[in-house]
Write a protein that holds these residues in place. Structure first.
Motif, PDB file in Angstrom:
ATOM      1  N   LEU A 167     -65.499  71.988  -7.322  1.00 17.95           N
ATOM      2  CA  LEU A 167     -67.014  71.952  -7.826  1.00 17.95           C
ATOM      3  C   LEU A 167     -67.384  72.768  -5.804  1.00 17.95           C
ATOM      4  N   LYS A 168     -69.014  72.938  -5.695  1.00 18.18           N
ATOM      5  CA  LYS A 168     -69.575  73.811  -4.564  1.00 18.18           C
ATOM      6  C   LYS A 168     -69.692  72.959  -3.703  1.00 18.18           C
ATOM      7  N   TYR A 169     -69.918  72.953  -2.767  1.00 17.41           N
ATOM      8  CA  TYR A 169     -70.599  71.803  -1.262  1.00 17.41           C
ATOM      9  C   TYR A 169     -71.693  71.757  -1.677  1.00 17.41           C
ATOM     10  N   ASP A 178     -73.176  70.986  -4.463  1.00 13.22           N
ATOM     11  CA  ASP A 178     -72.518  70.704  -5.657  1.00 13.22           C
ATOM     12  C   ASP A 178     -71.812  68.980  -5.831  1.00 13.22           C
ATOM     13  N   ILE A 179     -71.127  68.697  -4.640  1.00 12.29           N
ATOM     14  CA  ILE A 179     -70.857  67.909  -4.332  1.00 12.29           C
ATOM     15  C   ILE A 179     -71.739  66.754  -3.424  1.00 12.29           C
ATOM     16  N   SER A 181     -63.521  69.291  -4.411  1.00 14.27           N
ATOM     17  CA  SER A 181     -63.325  70.621  -3.905  1.00 14.27           C
ATOM     18  C   SER A 181     -62.742  70.747  -3.771  1.00 14.27           C
ATOM     19  N   GLN A 182     -61.883  70.145  -4.268  1.00 13.10           N
ATOM     20  CA  GLN A 182     -60.277  70.940  -4.239  1.00 13.10           C
ATOM     21  C   GLN A 182     -59.262  70.889  -5.353  1.00 13.10           C
ATOM     22  N   VAL A 242     -71.847  66.663   4.132  1.00 15.82           N
ATOM     23  CA  VAL A 242     -70.400  67.493   2.756  1.00 15.82           C
ATOM     24  C   VAL A 242     -69.845  68.487   3.897  1.00 15.82           C
ATOM     25  N   LYS A 243     -70.073  69.032   4.427  1.00 15.70           N
ATOM     26  CA  LYS A 243     -69.354  70.057   5.579  1.00 15.70           C
ATOM     27  C   LYS A 243     -68.942  69.317   6.828  1.00 15.70           C
ATOM     28  N   ALA A 300     -65.199  63.570  -1.315  1.00 15.41           N
ATOM     29  CA  ALA A 300     -65.344  64.784  -1.473  1.00 15.41           C
ATOM     30  C   ALA A 300     -64.532  66.050  -1.232  1.00 15.41           C
ATOM     31  N   PHE A 301     -63.413  65.595  -0.446  1.00 16.05           N
ATOM     32  CA  PHE A 301     -62.336  66.264  -0.360  1.00 16.05           C
ATOM     33  C   PHE A 301     -61.861  66.689  -2.333  1.00 16.05           C
ATOM     34  N   MET A 357     -65.563  67.443   4.902  1.00 14.21           N
ATOM     35  CA  MET A 357     -64.557  68.977   4.689  1.00 14.21           C
ATOM     36  C   MET A 357     -63.659  68.995   6.325  1.00 14.21           C
TER      37      MET A 357
END
Length: 171
Positions: free
Chosen positions: A139-141, A143-144, A134-135, A155-156, A130-131, A159
């Motif tokens: 990708l937006k959360y 989409d992840i 994103s990084q 996902v939050k 996930a990290f 992160m």
């Protein structure tokens, strides 16, 4: 009065010394067959015994199986490091000559990439994925969450865990 921990340490050192003298040649040959490079095989065999020495394992029932397992993990990390280096060098090759970093700068960046990779390797797989999505992939959360098949709240949470982990290791 003698220290009971000292006897345990002496026993551990003898165990690792016996393991080394009895199986180093076998491990080196095995790694050499996989890598085709004597220097890398020697380095990884050395790293395997260093890791075992640091582990404080007292009894090893199946020495070659244990060595294979430890060396296998080190080998996976080595291949990941090499892939990271290749990706970085390929990205550098695309830069115009005046923008390419100096050899010293390249080494510093490679060392930093290895440190970041090692830091991320200590995270659980889904959190690391996930990290990176994103990084690195941007990708937006949402989409992840879709790509990983988890909820947005998960996902939050991933992160947050990754960022806190990175902050703890940097301090």
């Amino acid at each position: 009065m003698s220290d009971p921990g000292s006897a345990t340490n002496d026993c551990h050192l003898r165990t690792v010394a016996d393991l080394y003298s009895g199986h180093h040649g076998w491990l080196y040959a095995r790694l050499y067959r996989k890598l085709g490079n004597a220097l890398d095989a020697a380095d990884l065999a050395h790293d395997t015994f260093i890791r075992i020495l640091a582990s404080k394992v007292a009894v090893i029932e199946e020495p070659r199986a244990y060595l294979s397992c430890v060396a296998g993990g080190i080998l996976v990390n080595w291949f990941q490091r090499k892939a990271l280096e290749r990706a970085y060098l390929q990205a550098l090759a695309l830069l115009p000559e005046p923008e390419a970093p100096s050899p010293e700068r390249r080494l510093l960046v490679l060392e930093t990439l290895h440190e970041i990779d090692a830091m991320l390797d200590t995270l659980p797989g889904p959190v690391k994925r996930a990290f990176l999505l994103s990084q690195i992939s941007g990708l937006k959360y949402n989409d992840i969450a879709h790509q990983l098949g988890v909820s947005l709240i998960t996902v939050k949470r991933y992160m947050k865990q990754a960022f806190l982990h990175c902050l703890m290791l940097v301090d």
